[in-house]
Write an enzyme that holds these catalytic residues in place. Structure first.
Site, short mmCIF file in Angstrom:
data_model
loop_
_atom_site.label_atom_id
_atom_site.label_comp_id
_atom_site.label_asym_id
_atom_site.label_seq_id
_atom_site.Cartn_x
_atom_site.Cartn_y
_atom_site.Cartn_z
N GLU A 65 -6.96 -3.04 -0.02
CA GLU A 65 -5.80 -2.56 -0.78
C GLU A 65 -6.10 -1.14 -1.21
OE1 GLU A 65 -2.98 -3.69 -1.28
OE2 GLU A 65 -3.36 -5.69 -0.48
N CYS A 107 -2.85 2.21 -8.72
CA CYS A 107 -2.49 2.47 -7.32
C CYS A 107 -0.99 2.35 -7.15
CB CYS A 107 -3.23 1.53 -6.39
SG CYS A 107 -3.01 -0.18 -6.79
C1 UN1 Z 1 -3.86 -1.22 -9.25
O1 UN1 Z 1 -3.40 -0.24 -9.78
O2 UN1 Z 1 -4.86 -1.11 -8.51
O3 UN1 Z 1 1.07 -3.99 -10.66
C2 UN1 Z 1 -3.35 -2.59 -9.46
C3 UN1 Z 1 0.32 -3.56 -11.54
C4 UN1 Z 1 -0.94 -4.34 -11.85
C5 UN1 Z 1 -1.99 -4.12 -10.82
C6 UN1 Z 1 -2.22 -2.70 -10.41
N1 UN1 Z 1 -0.61 -5.74 -11.92
O4 UN1 Z 1 0.56 -2.55 -12.16
#
Ligand code: UN1
Length: 506
Positions: free
Chosen positions: A249, A283
């Site tokens: 990911e 992310c």
């Molecule tokens: C990430 O930023 O790597 O959807 C994951 C979201 C969280 C996970 C983010 N549940 O913002």
């Protein structure tokens, strides 16, 4: 426990082969939070050996028996949410509600995996032949290497490990070097739960330790969340190796589309949450806001007003919205991207790269502070700042004219495909976006952050390689077997294939 904190290998706390240590630094103050042993490739190999050895017995337990260990972890996460949330905030700088939410998300993942242990798994499949029973079953793959990022230092390790363990795999966990304290607590929880020796192992350290996981022949699956750069290296290494699997990911250059049919309260609120929560270091954070010309000026005015006013400060205080960036090196990178945007000729609307002295709380002068940087740019221009992931509160406003097709064209003009949102009261626009936006996580009238574990989490294009995390992690950590059993003493074949053995005599 006396410092430096150690690795957890084969049920023991061990110092490891190397003599080096490293510090965990509070990004809001620069203070040291503890000293940790720095793992070497030899430590990783030892952990993989322990995990490999433990695999044979662990896989023999039922899924429900394996899940019992995770229920203990679940209760501890729930009982200690506030305390652990503060640790998350101290170590990675997310404001306190985000620190707690990280622990809650971890608990949800463990609850999902452990609860799922009592659910049916696989399929009973019809056969053409009455005496044949056909099933789709799953088998654990073996040692799973989990390499995790600092930004969700509790939730993401459990995204990787909870389902892997319930399904009968054993684990070698290499946490991010920025958040070893959170990883230490995760390891303590497995130890407290009495998980059998070697089933869970943790080696603290840097990229060379992560690389040793990827290169160890006995690691069957590598689950990675982090930068596209490292994810692609892992994919390149394991892609061609028969039987190995990498589930990666990676990042995004996520966008929010605000159409002329948007409720602007929802639009501004969603954009602020998506662009500035976690100081833009998710992310799924949004660095592009694609806004229709009819509502552009009003949206711009309102968004800019919030970006000017939003509270940057001590993440342990509840009235803070934006905490520090994770480390000095990353601060430099985000500041450089802000500068690059100027060089690329964008129109800067808000620049809080350097905060005013009175915005920095006392005793926090060494924190890695930054505020929002907001600019307008031409959606058709080939700019690095609007196409590369910055991982900070660096946001482009991109004005478009025309229909939803045009907005989605701009949305898709990126190598990434992780998350995004459309803000509109027009269901036709929403449905078009849902079907045509090239992303794995799509939201309507919501921020594009805040995914829940009972949905698959993963992207397309450069953002992922088709093995989502959260509830779909099972795809990464198991192999399917199509299993067919004959209940007759006769052999009868499908497709009308003759089962007669014809001899020379016939
Ligand atoms: C990430 O930023 O790597 O959807 C994951 C979201 C969280 C996970 C983010 N549940 O913002």
């Amino acid at each position: 426990m006396a410092q430096p904190y150690r690795h957890y290998i084969d049920g023991e706390w061990v110092s490891g082969a190397g003599s080096e240590t490293f510090e965990s630094e509070n990004p809001a103050t620069g203070e040291s939070l503890g000293e940790f042993r720095q793992g070497t490739p030899a430590d990783v190999d030892r952990a993989v050996d322990a995990a490999d050895e433990a695999f044979e017995e662990w896989r023999e337990l039922s899924r429900i028996q394996r899940a019992e260990y995770l229920w203990d972890v679940y209760h501890e996460l729930r009982e200690r949410t506030d305390e652990l949330g503060r640790v998350v905030t101290k170590e990675c700088g997310k404001e306190i509600s985000e620190g707690k939410a990280d622990v809650v998300e971890a608990a949800h993942m463990v609850e999902w995996a452990a609860g799922d242990a009592r659910h049916p798994k696989g399929d009973i499949v019809p056969s053409e032949i009455p005496a044949k029973d056909a099933y789709m079953r799953r088998k654990p793959r073996g040692v799973t290497g989990c390499i995790t990022p600092w930004n969700f230092p509790v939730a993401i390790p459990y995204w990787h490990m909870a389902i892997a363990l319930v399904e009968g795999n054993t684990v070698v966990f290499k946490p991010a070097e920025q958040t070893p304290w959170c990883a230490q607590i995760i390891a303590e929880m497995f130890d407290d739960a009495g998980i059998p020796d070697g089933v869970f192992n943790m080696v603290q350290g840097f990229g060379d330790a992560g690389n040793a996981i990827v290169e160890n022949d006995d690691v069957e699956t590598v689950v990675f969340t982090g930068s596209a750069e490292v994810g692609h290296l892992i994919q390149d290494k394991l892609g061609g190796v028969a039987g190995k699997r990498a589930a990666c990911e990676m990042g995004g250059k996520n966008a929010i589309v605000v159409t002329e049919a948007a409720d602007l309260d929802v639009a501004v609120h969603s954009a602020v949450m998506s662009s500035f929560k976690t100081t833009g270091q998710r992310c799924v954070s949004s660095e592009r806001l694609i806004v229709h010309a009819d509502v552009y000026d009003e949206f711009k005015e309102r968004f800019v007003e919030v970006a000017e006013e939003v509270a940057v400060g001590d993440p342990l205080q509840e009235d803070t919205f934006i905490g520090p960036l994770i480390e000095a090196e990353h601060h430099e990178k985000v500041a450089e991207y802000n500068e690059l945007a100027r060089e690329e000729g964008v129109n800067v609307l808000v620049d809080r790269t350097e905060l005013d002295a009175d915005e920095i709380p006392d005793g926090h002068e060494d924190g890695h502070w930054i505020g929002p940087f907001v600019y307008e740019a031409d959606p058709d221009a080939d700019l690095r700042c609007t196409h590369e992931e910055v991982f900070g509160p660096h946001v482009a406003l991109l004005e478009y004219d025309g229909d939803i097709e045009r907005a989605v064209e701009i949305q898709n003009d990126t190598e990434y495909g992780l998350a995004g949102a459309v803000i509109s009261e027009d269901y036709r626009q929403i449905n078009y976006y849902r079907d045509r936006a090239e992303i794995g996580l799509a939201y309507g009238n919501l921020p594009c952050i805040g995914a829940e574990v009972q949905l698959p989490f993963g992207g397309v294009k450069k953002s992922g390689n088709g093995y989502p995390s959260a509830r779909e992690a099972i795809e990464a950590v198991t192999d399917r077997t199509a299993w067919t059993l004959n209940n007759s003493t006769e052999i009868e074949m499908a497709q009308g294939l003759s089962a007669d053995i014809k001899t020379k005599e016939d």
